[in-house]
Scaffold this active site. Structure first.
Site: not given
Length: 477
Positions: A111, A150-152, A197, A328-329, A334
């Site tokens: 609503t 209506s909202t519905n 597998t 990577s930092s 990497k």
């Protein structure tokens, strides 16, 4: 809701006073929303994220269709109808988007989102008629903008329209992903590699066959998503509060559906029993289930590629994924499979959203589902993020994948799985013994067979031919 507009005596330039059955409320003077939205902003500061923009836009389209219909049927004055239509056109063109503020997670079965639209449309229509925002004697959010609604019936219909509009680009994204995988299937058609597998060595296959299997899975998703639109086309606009249609003339119910069809370009159809879509949300569960199936396939493909591209020195390293950013930092050089990771985590979010949608749909009671905002937020988010993820995954990962042929050949030669191709010629027991011996002595299966004189060199070549061992039939025969 008050039909008048009063300026606060102490701060006349900052806000106006509006009233509703609960009393008075200060609303910012320049706001296009009204008292219901102002209350909702206080009641639901939950996620700090407004309801989905596509949902708001779909509600505005419904408001335009309703105004066109109610004006034609003289249920509201013609000047009011024209002003509402113009206001809707402006909003659909991109105006006033900053006025749709109600939190996505709200009580009231949608609503507050619905009233947010009613009030913004009404106040802009008021301005178009020469009035001041809040003067609801000119255009009323409920009496005029919400006439016969209506909202519905509006909210679930808007969700259907929004979902259809997002399903189409998602289906196209999966179609493009399928085509990209099929191109890789052709590109890698002659590259032999080890199959696996349960993460253990299995029969050889062509790298192209691996991508062909991915393409097949995505093709099913593409078709399912393309057909999913059909589940959403039935609307119950005109059903009003509980689906009985009280307050909506029969002429309106039929005509507004036709108008909405024209405005959206969608094959919408009127529900023959509007009470059903008013209270039952299973159609959204069904569509979400199809999104979940697509997400499951996407997650499987992304995880496979991450594993097969692992390394470069300590992993499988059979595929190379495009390097798109530093990984990577602290670890110099990497590079991580970030696009596959992104696809995977989006898939996980879609799967989680599906659970939320299922719980919310099941939580409905009697003639209405109070948890429809959670359904809307979760479904529309899934549609949007899955579309973006698939597009980026295809463009920035799949298209640039290459095969490390040397690594594929190395793994294949080090494995003893080629002994499986010898079973029809030597029997299971002898083939197993050869495989075990080859593994223990560090020799190839081919070398052992030739050393023992079990088969001729020509026979071994024919039996272990890549074209023989990667297709149906008994190799060498």
């Amino acid at each position: 809701m008050s039909k008048g507009n009063a300026l606060h005596s102490d701060q006349q330039q900052s806000y106006r006073i509006e009233t509703d059955p609960l009393g008075e409320k200060a609303v910012p003077l320049d706001a296009y929303y009204g008292i219901h939205t102002a209350r909702a902003l206080e009641n639901f500061p939950v996620s700090e994220r407004a309801a989905n923009r596509h949902l708001f836009s779909s509600i505005v389209i419904i408001k335009k269709a309703a105004a066109m219909t109610t004006g034609k049927l003289t249920l509201i004055p013609a000047p009011v109808s024209r002003a509402i239509i113009l206001a809707c056109d402006e909003i659909l063109g991109g105006a006033l988007t900053d006025q749709f503020l109600v939190d996505a997670l709200q009580g009231g079965a949608g609503t507050s989102t619905h009233m947010n639209v009613n009030e913004v449309v009404a106040n802009r229509a008021i301005e178009l008629l020469g009035g001041q925002k809040g003067d609801y004697s000119l255009v009323h959010p409920l009496d005029h903008v919400n006439c016969c609604q209506s909202t519905n019936d509006v909210y679930p219909t808007a969700l259907r329209i929004a979902a259809i509009s997002l399903l189409r680009p998602l289906s196209e994204a999966f179609a493009s992903l399928q085509e990209a995988l099929q191109r890789k299937e052709q590109e890698f058609a002659d590259i032999l590699k080890l199959g696996r597998t349960q993460l253990m060595d299995a029969l050889p296959m062509m790298a192209g066959q691996e991508f062909g299997a991915y393409a097949k899975a995505v093709a099913r998703d593409r078709w399912r998503l393309y057909k999913a639109e059909e589940r959403l086309r039935e609307i119950h606009l005109g059903g009003t509060a509980i689906g009985t249609g009280l307050g909506a003339p029969r002429a309106y119910i039929y005509q507004v559906t036709e108008v909405l069809q024209d405005l959206t370009g969608m094959g919408l159809c009127r529900s023959e029993f509007p009470i059903d879509p008013t209270q039952n949300m299973d159609v959204f569960v069904e569509v979400s289930g199809l999104l979940k199936a697509a997400a499951v396939n996407l997650l499987k493909i992304a995880n496979d590629l991450r594993l097969l591209a692992s390394g470069p020195a300590g992993g499988l390293g059979e595929y190379r994924l495009p390097a798109v950013q530093a990984g990577s930092s602290v670890m110099a050089g990497k590079v991580n499979p970030v696009m596959a990771e992104m696809a995977g985590l989006v898939a996980m979010r879609v799967i989680a959203n599906d659970s939320a949608i299922a719980w919310a749909a099941a939580g409905g009671q009697l003639e209405l589902n109070a948890f429809s905002p959670l359904i809307a937020e979760s479904l529309l988010e899934s549609l949007e993020i899955l579309t973006h993820a698939v597009q980026l995954f295809e463009q920035r990962c799949i298209r640039g994948i290459t095969v490390n042929k040397e690594q594929c050949e190395k793994h294949l030669q080090q494995s003893t799985v080629l002994a499986t191709a010898l079973v029809p010629h030597l029997g299971y027991e002898l083939a197993s013994e050869i495989a075990k011996t080859a593994q223990n002595e560090g020799k190839t299966v081919e070398t052992l067979v030739l050393e023992r004189g079990l088969l001729t060199d020509d026979q071994v070549r024919r039996i272990l031919s890549p074209l023989q061992i990667t297709k149906p039939g008994i190799p060498g025969i």
